[in-house]
Design an enzyme around this catalytic site. Structure first.
Site, PDB file in Angstrom:
ATOM      1  N   HIS A 125       1.136  -1.323  -0.391  1.00 47.99           N
ATOM      2  CA  HIS A 125       0.016   0.236   0.370  1.00 47.99           C
ATOM      3  C   HIS A 125       0.696   1.233  -0.115  1.00 47.99           C
ATOM      4  O   HIS A 125       0.642   2.919  -0.035  1.00 47.99           O
ATOM      5  CB  HIS A 125      -1.010   0.141   1.005  1.00 47.99           C
ATOM      6  CG  HIS A 125      -2.311   0.502   1.065  1.00 47.99           C
ATOM      7  ND1 HIS A 125      -2.056   2.706   2.141  1.00 47.99           N
ATOM      8  CD2 HIS A 125      -3.316   1.051   0.074  1.00 47.99           C
ATOM      9  CE1 HIS A 125      -3.703   2.756   1.869  1.00 47.99           C
ATOM     10  NE2 HIS A 125      -3.786   1.847   1.183  1.00 47.99           N
TER      11      HIS A 125
ATOM     12  N   LYS B 214       3.290   4.101  -1.708  1.00 45.04           N
ATOM     13  CA  LYS B 214       3.245   5.414  -2.343  1.00 45.04           C
ATOM     14  C   LYS B 214       3.977   5.617  -2.351  1.00 45.04           C
ATOM     15  O   LYS B 214       4.361   6.975  -1.490  1.00 45.04           O
ATOM     16  CB  LYS B 214       2.113   6.652  -2.293  1.00 45.04           C
ATOM     17  CG  LYS B 214       0.425   5.502  -2.712  1.00 45.04           C
ATOM     18  CD  LYS B 214      -0.151   5.122  -1.794  1.00 45.04           C
ATOM     19  CE  LYS B 214      -1.314   5.016  -1.280  1.00 45.04           C
ATOM     20  NZ  LYS B 214      -2.152   4.175  -0.184  1.00 45.04           N
TER      21      LYS B 214
ATOM     22  N   ASP C 253      17.137   9.575  -8.167  1.00 46.73           N
ATOM     23  CA  ASP C 253      18.852   9.891  -8.446  1.00 46.73           C
ATOM     24  C   ASP C 253      19.533   9.716  -6.765  1.00 46.73           C
ATOM     25  O   ASP C 253      20.409   9.222  -6.482  1.00 46.73           O
ATOM     26  CB  ASP C 253      19.588  11.610  -8.702  1.00 46.73           C
ATOM     27  CG  ASP C 253      18.793  10.967 -10.135  1.00 46.73           C
ATOM     28  OD1 ASP C 253      19.205  10.386 -11.236  1.00 46.73           O
ATOM     29  OD2 ASP C 253      19.170  12.191 -10.619  1.00 46.73           O
TER      30      ASP C 253
ATOM     31  N   HIS D  54      -8.080  11.828   1.255  1.00 43.25           N
ATOM     32  CA  HIS D  54      -7.593  10.943   0.938  1.00 43.25           C
ATOM     33  C   HIS D  54      -6.147  10.855   2.213  1.00 43.25           C
ATOM     34  O   HIS D  54      -5.501   9.905   2.359  1.00 43.25           O
ATOM     35  CB  HIS D  54      -7.254   9.762  -0.309  1.00 43.25           C
ATOM     36  CG  HIS D  54      -6.910   8.866  -0.397  1.00 43.25           C
ATOM     37  ND1 HIS D  54      -4.991   9.399  -0.958  1.00 43.25           N
ATOM     38  CD2 HIS D  54      -7.083   7.765  -0.401  1.00 43.25           C
ATOM     39  CE1 HIS D  54      -5.360   7.779  -0.819  1.00 43.25           C
ATOM     40  NE2 HIS D  54      -6.132   6.900  -0.643  1.00 43.25           N
TER      41      HIS D  54
ATOM     42  N   LYS E 193      -3.343  11.168   4.992  1.00 42.56           N
ATOM     43  CA  LYS E 193      -3.153   9.789   6.333  1.00 42.56           C
ATOM     44  C   LYS E 193      -1.861  10.540   6.997  1.00 42.56           C
ATOM     45  O   LYS E 193      -1.446  11.073   6.562  1.00 42.56           O
ATOM     46  CB  LYS E 193      -2.596   8.880   5.839  1.00 42.56           C
ATOM     47  CG  LYS E 193      -3.613   8.053   4.671  1.00 42.56           C
ATOM     48  CD  LYS E 193      -3.197   7.866   3.572  1.00 42.56           C
ATOM     49  CE  LYS E 193      -3.908   7.251   2.416  1.00 42.56           C
ATOM     50  NZ  LYS E 193      -5.146   6.006   2.594  1.00 42.56           N
TER      51      LYS E 193
ATOM     52  N   ASP F  32      -0.157  17.793  19.429  1.00 43.83           N
ATOM     53  CA  ASP F  32       0.527  18.279  20.553  1.00 43.83           C
ATOM     54  C   ASP F  32       0.548  20.226  19.387  1.00 43.83           C
ATOM     55  O   ASP F  32       1.849  21.020  19.820  1.00 43.83           O
ATOM     56  CB  ASP F  32       1.790  18.015  21.241  1.00 43.83           C
ATOM     57  CG  ASP F  32       0.656  17.051  22.433  1.00 43.83           C
ATOM     58  OD1 ASP F  32      -0.113  17.234  22.228  1.00 43.83           O
ATOM     59  OD2 ASP F  32       1.886  16.702  23.903  1.00 43.83           O
TER      60      ASP F  32
END
Length: 420
Positions: free
Chosen positions: A160, A162, A167, A338, A340, A345
């Site tokens: 999952h 991404k 380089d 979408h 996440k 704090d």
């Protein structure tokens, strides 16, 4: 012996085989507990150590939102001189597929080493033409956990992550998927909101290592040298640690990271996540945070905004318990949020590919970056505030009065929460 005996024997053997496979693949799921009086700003080495990582100082971070991500990504891929490593879960036929595959193929034709790792489940709708175009140009394109007999025990385990490493000197990490809904600027229900990071500095070595983990697992190939791991000077002042490992005899690192951060919060926990289905120990930890005086808020899409309403219904099952604990819940009905992200704090942030559910915390291969940087936390909180202004807060008394049919659907879908 009659037919029923042989049918019964076959069913018994199938159940036994399923039990053996489950036992082999089962990840430990302990209830996590922490006792600590120190704040999260003092405990980054602890967070990194518990998740089998190391705090890496000296990094530069740029936040990229929504469809602008692909403008930057393809431009930086096009500027590569030595190598490009690209890994994603969801890759679908369309215009973004064309843009990204053209950029990768172009670099391969220019002599760069280009490796592309796609999850076999999430990327099953990748067009054969785009994949062949990349391969013909010299890209090596592989699939994670293809459907085959040798992968029988891991078919439910998905890559999952991404990420992209260019380089060995710059990297991208976040939630963006190669699907046309991720173009645009979240302006309507057809365009997704998302957040990713463009990173420079020594943390890029860590992200390159994350790519290597699954690439080596699928191909056996190791890549070495300055084309992939060049010496990296400091590029900023941001301290970052990465959680991505799934040790066989412990809870996965991304779960430990999120849980520990919640338990360390003293002022505020703001969560933005598209698939919010906390486990009982996470609900307990969030409730304990509220009791300590922590402002706990969760922003997520509603069933009308989600790309998978079943997940949101499964999450609804525990809303009443969360609300009774004092957690504030907000649903955004206009499109899929979408990103996440979790901030703690106002100083520490978590961002990456991990959803707040059993699948991400127990089964998927994920990457989450823990970042100690108050300005970045403020930037993420500003994103939260922008979307929450158009969200609907869930009120406890109104939620208790929702219909029996709604409650039934919530409980039915929750039965499969580990598979959603």
């Amino acid at each position: 012996m009659n037919l029923s005996f042989w049918v019964g024997l076959a069913v018994g053997l199938a159940l036994l085989l399923g039990l053996v496979i489950w036992s082999i693949r089962r990840h430990r799921d302990p209830d996590l507990h922490i006792q600590c009086d120190a704040g999260i700003d003092q405990l980054v080495p602890t967070l990194a150590g518990l998740t089998l990582g190391t705090p890496v100082p000296g990094n530069g971070v740029t936040v990229i939102e929504n469809g602008a991500f692909f403008d930057v990504l393809t431009q930086r891929i096009g500027a590569a001189t030595r190598s490009v490593h690209f890994e994603t879960f969801l890759w679908d036929t369309g215009e973004l597929e064309r843009r990204v595959s053209d950029a990768l193929a172009g670099r391969a034709r220019a002599g760069c080493k280009v490796r592309v790792l796609l999850d076999a489940t999430g990327s099953k709708r990748a067009s054969k033409a785009a994949v062949q175009k990349m391969r013909d140009a010299g890209c090596r394109v592989e699939y994670f956990h293809k459907r085959s007999l040798r992968n029988l025990g891991v078919l439910n385990d998905r890559d999952h992550r991404k990420l992209c490493v260019i380089d060995g000197r710059e990297a991208f990490v976040g939630g963006h998927c190669v699907k046309d809904e991720w173009a645009g600027n979240a302006e309507d229900g057809q365009h997704v909101a998302d957040v990713s990071l463009h990173l420079h500095g020594p943390i890029v070595h860590t992200i390159q290592g994350v790519f290597s983990e699954n690439w080596c697992g699928e191909t056996g190939e190791l890549f070495v040298g300055e084309d992939f791991f060049p010496a990296l000077a400091p590029a900023g002042e941001v301290l970052i640690h990465a959680a991505f490992l799934k040790p066989e005899n412990s809870a996965p690192a991304v779960k430990i990271l999120h849980h520990t951060a919640i338990c360390l919060a003293r002022k505020r926990i703001w969560i933005q996540n598209p698939y919010f289905i906390p486990e009982p120990d996470a609900i307990e930890a969030l409730g304990a945070a509220v009791e300590r005086g922590v402002d706990v808020r969760v922003l997520m899409p509603s069933t009308s905004g989600s790309d998978n309403p079943m997940v949101q219904h499964a999450g609804h099952r525990n809303f009443e318990k969360l609300l009774r604990c004092g957690v504030r819940l907000f649903e955004y009905p206009h499109t899929l949020l979408h990103q996440k992200i979790m901030t703690v704090d106002g100083v520490w942030s978590a961002i990456g590919s991990s959803n707040f559910d059993d699948r991400s915390f127990e089964t998927n291969d994920e990457i989450t970056l823990g970042i100690m940087d108050p300005p970045l936390a403020r930037r993420f909180d500003a994103i939260f505030e922008r979307y929450v202004a158009r969200a609907q807060e869930i009120e406890l008394e109104r939620w208790r009065r929702r219909g029996l049919w709604h409650k039934l659907i919530d409980n039915v879908f929750y039965l499969g929460n580990e598979l959603l």
